[in-house]
Design a protein around this motif. Structure first.
Motif, PDB file in Angstrom:
ATOM      1  N   SER A 176       5.662   7.398   2.058  1.00  0.00           N
ATOM      2  CA  SER A 176       5.404   6.079   1.092  1.00  0.00           C
ATOM      3  C   SER A 176       5.047   4.989   2.254  1.00  0.00           C
ATOM      4  O   SER A 176       5.947   4.696   2.961  1.00  0.00           O
ATOM      5  CB  SER A 176       6.682   5.880   0.209  1.00  0.00           C
ATOM      6  N   ALA A 177       3.708   4.487   2.103  1.00  0.00           N
ATOM      7  CA  ALA A 177       3.568   3.099   2.779  1.00  0.00           C
ATOM      8  C   ALA A 177       4.612   1.962   2.868  1.00  0.00           C
ATOM      9  O   ALA A 177       5.218   1.546   3.987  1.00  0.00           O
ATOM     10  CB  ALA A 177       2.243   2.743   2.424  1.00  0.00           C
ATOM     11  N   GLY A 178       5.235   1.701   1.790  1.00  0.00           N
ATOM     12  CA  GLY A 178       6.213   0.800   1.446  1.00  0.00           C
ATOM     13  C   GLY A 178       7.376   1.245   2.283  1.00  0.00           C
ATOM     14  O   GLY A 178       8.376   0.360   2.891  1.00  0.00           O
ATOM     15  N   ASP A 179       7.964   2.428   1.903  1.00  0.00           N
ATOM     16  CA  ASP A 179       9.192   2.836   2.686  1.00  0.00           C
ATOM     17  C   ASP A 179       9.065   2.863   4.169  1.00  0.00           C
ATOM     18  O   ASP A 179      10.288   2.486   4.520  1.00  0.00           O
ATOM     19  CB  ASP A 179       9.398   4.320   2.092  1.00  0.00           C
TER      20      ASP A 179
ATOM     21  N   GLU B 113      -3.812  -1.858   9.999  1.00  0.00           N
ATOM     22  CA  GLU B 113      -3.706  -1.218  11.155  1.00  0.00           C
ATOM     23  C   GLU B 113      -2.213  -1.070  11.570  1.00  0.00           C
ATOM     24  O   GLU B 113      -1.625   0.127  11.885  1.00  0.00           O
ATOM     25  CB  GLU B 113      -4.077  -1.784  12.650  1.00  0.00           C
ATOM     26  N   VAL B 114      -1.317  -1.954  11.121  1.00  0.00           N
ATOM     27  CA  VAL B 114       0.275  -1.781  11.380  1.00  0.00           C
ATOM     28  C   VAL B 114       0.765  -0.759  10.224  1.00  0.00           C
ATOM     29  O   VAL B 114       1.215   0.258  10.776  1.00  0.00           O
ATOM     30  CB  VAL B 114       1.088  -3.043  10.845  1.00  0.00           C
TER      31      VAL B 114
ATOM     32  N   ALA C  63     -10.993   2.443   4.702  1.00  0.00           N
ATOM     33  CA  ALA C  63     -11.763   2.741   5.834  1.00  0.00           C
ATOM     34  C   ALA C  63     -11.144   2.899   7.197  1.00  0.00           C
ATOM     35  O   ALA C  63     -11.451   3.333   8.091  1.00  0.00           O
ATOM     36  CB  ALA C  63     -12.959   1.466   5.869  1.00  0.00           C
ATOM     37  N   ALA C  64     -10.359   1.979   7.335  1.00  0.00           N
ATOM     38  CA  ALA C  64      -9.224   1.745   8.449  1.00  0.00           C
ATOM     39  C   ALA C  64      -8.799   2.959   8.732  1.00  0.00           C
ATOM     40  O   ALA C  64      -8.417   3.431   9.922  1.00  0.00           O
ATOM     41  CB  ALA C  64      -8.612   0.463   8.507  1.00  0.00           C
ATOM     42  N   PHE C  65      -7.893   3.474   7.630  1.00  0.00           N
ATOM     43  CA  PHE C  65      -7.166   4.700   8.055  1.00  0.00           C
ATOM     44  C   PHE C  65      -8.100   6.028   8.583  1.00  0.00           C
ATOM     45  O   PHE C  65      -7.884   6.416   9.252  1.00  0.00           O
ATOM     46  CB  PHE C  65      -6.645   5.164   6.383  1.00  0.00           C
TER      47      PHE C  65
END
Length: 208
Positions: A52-55, A84-85, A115-117
């Motif tokens: 999970s990105a948030g976790d 990016e972070v 797109a960045a991923f």
């Protein structure tokens, strides 16, 4: 074994594209669509690792690292954490985990994230699992959720839903055009939703 070389390779991987061959499934769905429950089921039945990105952002803040402090300050100031972070945290979690199958939940939140991923990691998702649920149903679930979350009031729910729809729809449309979106009717009871999820994941279980 050459641990220094391994560490250097790991660092190189961390800064460049992910060399490990992985299967990634993006999990998208509005607040209250039940994707957290279904992710837990997928982990249990199909052996995926749930990211999970948030976790990951919260864990990084908790770690007290320099990166974590920067993230915390940005959130405090109401700034959006740069793609990016978040991507670097996801990439690190993928590299450091022995598993090669990942559910990425709540990301990409928008077209820029997507797109960045792909450009940073070089990873294309296997498919996108989209929990489709009406605003009315999500409202009902969130208001009935007794978790004491301050953000579960009607105005905030509507705002969260609108933000989600505006930012996530372009991502869903992008992957739909590539035939990669697996849409689930998330308004049904949990058991029925999981039957639909199982039908999607079972063919992928056999694929090597």
């Amino acid at each position: 074994m050459g641990t220094v070389v391994d560490a250097a390779n790991k660092e190189a991987n961390r800064t460049g594209q992910t060399n490990k061959k992985v299967t990634v499934v993006f999990v998208l769905g509005g607040p209250g669509s039940g994707k957290g429950t279904q992710c837990a089921n997928i982990v249990e039945h199909f052996g995926y690792t749930h990211l999970s990105a948030g976790d990951l952002l919260r864990a990084e803040i908790k770690s007290g690292s320099e990166n974590g402090t920067m993230i915390q300050n940005m959130i405090k100031e109401g700034k959006i954490v740069p793609s990016e972070v978040t991507i670097k945290l996801l990439q690190r979690a993928i590299e450091e985990n022995e598993n090669d199958k990942f559910l990425i939940d709540g990301f990409p939140r928008n077209e820029e994230n997507r797109a960045a991923f792909e450009s940073v990691t070089g990873i294309q998702p296997e498919f996108v699992l989209f929990f489709d649920c009406s605003e009315e149903e999500m409202e009902k679930r969130l208001l009935g959720r007794n978790q004491g979350r301050e953000d579960d009031n009607i105005e905030t729910i509507k705002k969260r839903f609108n933000v989600y729809m505006e930012s996530s729809l372009p991502v869903i449309e992008y992957y739909s055009a590539k035939g990669k979106v697996k849409k689930i009717d998330a308004a049904r009871p949990i058991g029925e939703v999981f039957e639909a999820v199982k039908a999607i994941f079972t063919p992928h279980k056999v694929a090597v």
